[in-house]
Design a protein around this motif. Structure first.
Motif, PDB file in Angstrom:
ATOM      1  N   SER A 181      22.431  -8.933   8.885  1.00 51.15           N
ATOM      2  CA  SER A 181      23.515  -9.870   9.178  1.00 51.15           C
ATOM      3  C   SER A 181      24.374  -9.450  10.374  1.00 51.15           C
ATOM      4  CB  SER A 181      24.404 -10.028   7.946  1.00 51.15           C
ATOM      5  OG  SER A 181      24.802  -8.764   7.452  1.00 51.15           O
ATOM      6  N   GLY A 220      24.049  -7.867  14.711  1.00 49.26           N
ATOM      7  CA  GLY A 220      23.191  -7.414  15.788  1.00 49.26           C
ATOM      8  C   GLY A 220      23.877  -7.432  17.133  1.00 49.26           C
ATOM      9  N   TRP A 271      27.244   3.775   9.471  1.00 53.85           N
ATOM     10  CA  TRP A 271      27.797   2.483   9.026  1.00 53.85           C
ATOM     11  C   TRP A 271      26.778   1.676   8.227  1.00 53.85           C
ATOM     12  CZ3 TRP A 271      32.808   1.064   9.281  1.00 53.85           C
ATOM     13  CH2 TRP A 271      33.650   1.796  10.118  1.00 53.85           C
ATOM     14  N   ASN A 297      28.519   8.580  20.848  1.00 49.58           N
ATOM     15  CA  ASN A 297      28.655   7.119  21.005  1.00 49.58           C
ATOM     16  C   ASN A 297      27.527   6.565  21.857  1.00 49.58           C
ATOM     17  OD1 ASN A 297      29.991   5.270  23.519  1.00 49.58           O
ATOM     18  ND2 ASN A 297      29.970   4.337  21.503  1.00 49.58           N
ATOM     19  N   SER A 314      25.942   0.121  15.488  1.00 48.58           N
ATOM     20  CA  SER A 314      27.315   0.582  15.214  1.00 48.58           C
ATOM     21  C   SER A 314      27.921   1.385  16.364  1.00 48.58           C
ATOM     22  CB  SER A 314      27.422   1.391  13.910  1.00 48.58           C
ATOM     23  OG  SER A 314      27.182   2.776  14.133  1.00 48.58           O
ATOM     24  N   ILE A 352      27.928  -9.122  20.619  1.00 47.96           N
ATOM     25  CA  ILE A 352      27.518  -8.877  19.237  1.00 47.96           C
ATOM     26  C   ILE A 352      27.339 -10.221  18.540  1.00 47.96           C
ATOM     27  CG2 ILE A 352      28.610  -6.625  18.996  1.00 47.96           C
ATOM     28  CD1 ILE A 352      30.951  -8.086  17.558  1.00 47.96           C
ATOM     29  N   GLU A 390      28.329  -9.127   7.009  1.00 49.09           N
ATOM     30  CA  GLU A 390      28.298  -7.676   7.236  1.00 49.09           C
ATOM     31  C   GLU A 390      29.676  -7.045   7.164  1.00 49.09           C
ATOM     32  OE1 GLU A 390      25.335  -5.780   8.054  1.00 49.09           O
ATOM     33  OE2 GLU A 390      26.763  -4.264   7.392  1.00 49.09           O
ATOM     34  N   TRP A 391      30.697  -7.720   7.664  1.00 52.19           N
ATOM     35  CA  TRP A 391      31.997  -7.100   7.906  1.00 52.19           C
ATOM     36  C   TRP A 391      33.110  -7.628   7.023  1.00 52.19           C
ATOM     37  CZ3 TRP A 391      31.264  -2.925  10.723  1.00 52.19           C
ATOM     38  CH2 TRP A 391      30.182  -2.901  11.606  1.00 52.19           C
ATOM     39  N   LYS A 433      35.760  -4.504   6.906  1.00 50.86           N
ATOM     40  CA  LYS A 433      34.903  -3.325   6.725  1.00 50.86           C
ATOM     41  C   LYS A 433      35.240  -2.167   7.667  1.00 50.86           C
ATOM     42  CE  LYS A 433      29.997  -1.956   6.658  1.00 50.86           C
ATOM     43  NZ  LYS A 433      28.590  -2.439   6.636  1.00 50.86           N
ATOM     44  N   ASP A 434      35.574  -2.473   8.927  1.00 49.58           N
ATOM     45  CA  ASP A 434      35.788  -1.363   9.861  1.00 49.58           C
ATOM     46  C   ASP A 434      37.227  -1.236  10.361  1.00 49.58           C
ATOM     47  OD1 ASP A 434      35.958  -3.392  11.771  1.00 49.58           O
ATOM     48  OD2 ASP A 434      34.577  -2.455  13.191  1.00 49.58           O
ATOM     49  N   VAL A 446      39.356   2.261  10.903  1.00 53.84           N
ATOM     50  CA  VAL A 446      39.252   3.194  12.031  1.00 53.84           C
ATOM     51  C   VAL A 446      40.401   2.966  13.014  1.00 53.84           C
ATOM     52  CG1 VAL A 446      37.818   4.058  13.899  1.00 53.84           C
ATOM     53  CG2 VAL A 446      36.737   3.153  11.814  1.00 53.84           C
ATOM     54  N   ASN A 492      35.442   5.518  17.152  1.00 52.11           N
ATOM     55  CA  ASN A 492      34.301   4.597  17.049  1.00 52.11           C
ATOM     56  C   ASN A 492      34.670   3.366  16.244  1.00 52.11           C
ATOM     57  OD1 ASN A 492      32.025   4.209  14.565  1.00 52.11           O
ATOM     58  ND2 ASN A 492      31.375   3.588  16.594  1.00 52.11           N
ATOM     59  N   PRO A 552      32.845  -0.154  15.433  1.00 52.59           N
ATOM     60  CA  PRO A 552      31.580  -0.859  15.647  1.00 52.59           C
ATOM     61  C   PRO A 552      31.718  -2.295  16.139  1.00 52.59           C
ATOM     62  CG  PRO A 552      31.575   0.254  13.516  1.00 52.59           C
ATOM     63  CD  PRO A 552      32.944   0.425  14.078  1.00 52.59           C
ATOM     64  N   THR A 553      32.762  -3.012  15.730  1.00 50.19           N
ATOM     65  CA  THR A 553      32.863  -4.420  16.121  1.00 50.19           C
ATOM     66  C   THR A 553      33.626  -4.619  17.427  1.00 50.19           C
ATOM     67  OG1 THR A 553      34.849  -4.734  14.750  1.00 50.19           O
ATOM     68  CG2 THR A 553      32.714  -5.266  13.740  1.00 50.19           C
ATOM     69  N   SER A 569      31.224  -1.937  22.938  1.00 44.10           N
ATOM     70  CA  SER A 569      30.604  -0.620  23.155  1.00 44.10           C
ATOM     71  C   SER A 569      30.756   0.329  21.974  1.00 44.10           C
ATOM     72  CB  SER A 569      31.144   0.075  24.415  1.00 44.10           C
ATOM     73  OG  SER A 569      32.306   0.844  24.135  1.00 44.10           O
ATOM     74  N   GLY A 570      31.596  -0.024  21.004  1.00 44.93           N
ATOM     75  CA  GLY A 570      31.785   0.855  19.855  1.00 44.93           C
ATOM     76  C   GLY A 570      32.655   2.071  20.127  1.00 44.93           C
ATOM     77  N   LEU A 571      33.040   2.275  21.388  1.00 48.44           N
ATOM     78  CA  LEU A 571      33.869   3.440  21.741  1.00 48.44           C
ATOM     79  C   LEU A 571      35.214   2.936  22.248  1.00 48.44           C
ATOM     80  CD1 LEU A 571      34.005   6.540  22.056  1.00 48.44           C
ATOM     81  CD2 LEU A 571      33.259   6.234  24.419  1.00 48.44           C
TER      82      LEU A 571
END
Lengths: 273, 273
Positions: free
Chosen positions: A12, A14, A193, A219, A225, B15, B40-41, B56-57, B60, B219, B221-222, B225-227
């Motif tokens: 779910s 990507g 994750w 990273n 993730s 994403i 997912e989130w 979910k994230d 962070v 980090n 994820p959403t 770049s995740g960073l």
């Protein structure tokens, strides 16, 4: 026509990347191989629908899987890379002047050939005289090796398809045997994750074989993730007491990053307990 | 019908997240607001087409923007949050027993209302008696404040739309004035993969006003770049000499992560020079 490559990293979620053109697509003897020219990441290697590497962010993975163990070992001379047919790990390994021989065992020769063709900045050092490229089964090579390597790096795909044997306790035991008495190995171990259980299992298995077992992170934007883990098993040298000072051409790795990469977010640290 | 929310984080990369249903969608006085239930989130708040937070994230971002400065300050009593209408930063700030008052100045009241409705685990502490919620312009609130706060946290959207004033040297100068003599501020400062120039500019501007200026990462994820990066400006206390020991309920922040988050990948560190 606007083309986008979309990878479902979970059922779910990507990533999606704009494609300039498809450079190559084939079913090899082992997996589906796609080479795509993307607008954001440059050329991108995709195996079985999963991004393996891209020209723009490859340096993170290749530096971090290599330099953390290689700067931990006091004198790495013989290095084995299992998988890693794109050549990026080999390129980083060769930055260490102590390395006399770097063996690459990649099961899929097509990955090597297509990487040389479309990812020259990554694969360019595969023809270095210190490098021995073997197209074959890394699991078997490990099983047949004894007291042979200072550092072994497992640059595998996910634990599906050709890499399934590389995430087993038998493989880690073989690695221990293939390493010299103060050897170190690192394997990529996916992300916390979406693959927490896999990391728990890898850590548990490696701990049963190596006296020093540690998880570290980096990273990587095009990996699920963006937070990737590496599992390190060592017979003697602790990566938290780095042995040698790092002076090399890098874009991600530094001495400070070496130490900091072992500081885990609490929910990740909990997976290692 | 299979619904997916796709965010183009750059012109050529993004994403995509599977949507169970859209909970709310409206044009507020300031921006487009969407609340989506994703597979997912969990529930996801989207402003002007950019993910702001997910169930979910979210921990962070909210832990890292808050605890790094709050554990650096020896005795944070008065805290200001600019933006942050979802309430997540307030929730983390209130975990510090020294905090007597936490002021939230959010320009868009609809963000607060919809977060209370659809993100109760994030916004649930906005009704705490220590919290004062003001719907208004954070830039103006800063301009009118003097020697008032120990810590100021700028939890803004990207430097487009309503947050454009929050990425200016004038704003940082106002923050300095609004802080007490040993005050600390942190602003989210986007990601180094796609917004390197923005980070360079923020660092340069903050350095001209605060004697101690540091960049740190986490980090997410959403986020692109995740960073993610955070820029910290401090009048007196250095976050690398953490003042207080961290004992709190967290999922990401630890004392080790506090220190490690300031170790920057080389290409990121180069942006701060």
């Amino acid at each position: 026509m606007d083309l986008w490559y979309t990878e479902k990293q979970t059922d779910s979620f990507g990533i999606t990347a704009k494609v300039k053109r498809t450079l190559a697509t084939e079913q090899t003897d082992f997996q589906k191989l796609d080479m795509i020219e993307t607008a954001e990441w440059g050329n991108m290697l995709v195996l079985d629908g999963m991004v393996m590497t891209t020209e723009k962010d490859e340096f993170v993975y290749h530096e971090m899987i290599s330099h953390v163990p290689l700067f931990t070992h006091p004198n790495p001379r013989h290095v084995l890379v299992v998988g890693g047919g794109d050549g990026g790990v080999i390129r980083e390994v060769l930055k260490h002047p102590s390395v006399e021989q770097a063996v690459l065992v990649e099961i899929d020769g097509r990955v090597i050939e297509e990487s040389k063709k479309y990812l020259p900045s990554i694969a360019g050092q595969l023809d270095d005289p210190r490098v021995e490229v073997k197209v074959g089964d890394g699991f078997m090579h490990i099983a047949e090796s004894e007291n042979a390597y200072d550092v072994i790096l497992v640059d595998s795909t996910e634990p599906v398809g050709p890499a399934v044997n590389l995430f087993t306790k038998g493989f880690y035991a073989g690695i221990s045997k293939a390493l010299k008495e103060d050897g170190i190995f690192v394997a990529q171990s996916d992300n916390p994750w979406f693959k927490a259980e896999l990391i728990e299992q890898v850590i548990k298995d490696v701990k049963e074989i190596f006296p020093i077992t540690r998880l570290y992170t980096a990273n990587i934007p095009t990996y699920p993730s963006g937070l990737w883990t590496f599992t390190l098993g060592s017979k003697k040298h602790d990566p938290l007491q780095q042995q040698r000072s790092a002076e090399l051409d890098s874009k991600y790795y530094t001495e400070a990053i070496h130490k900091a990469s072992f500081a885990l977010p609490k929910f990740v640290d909990d997976l290692t307990k």
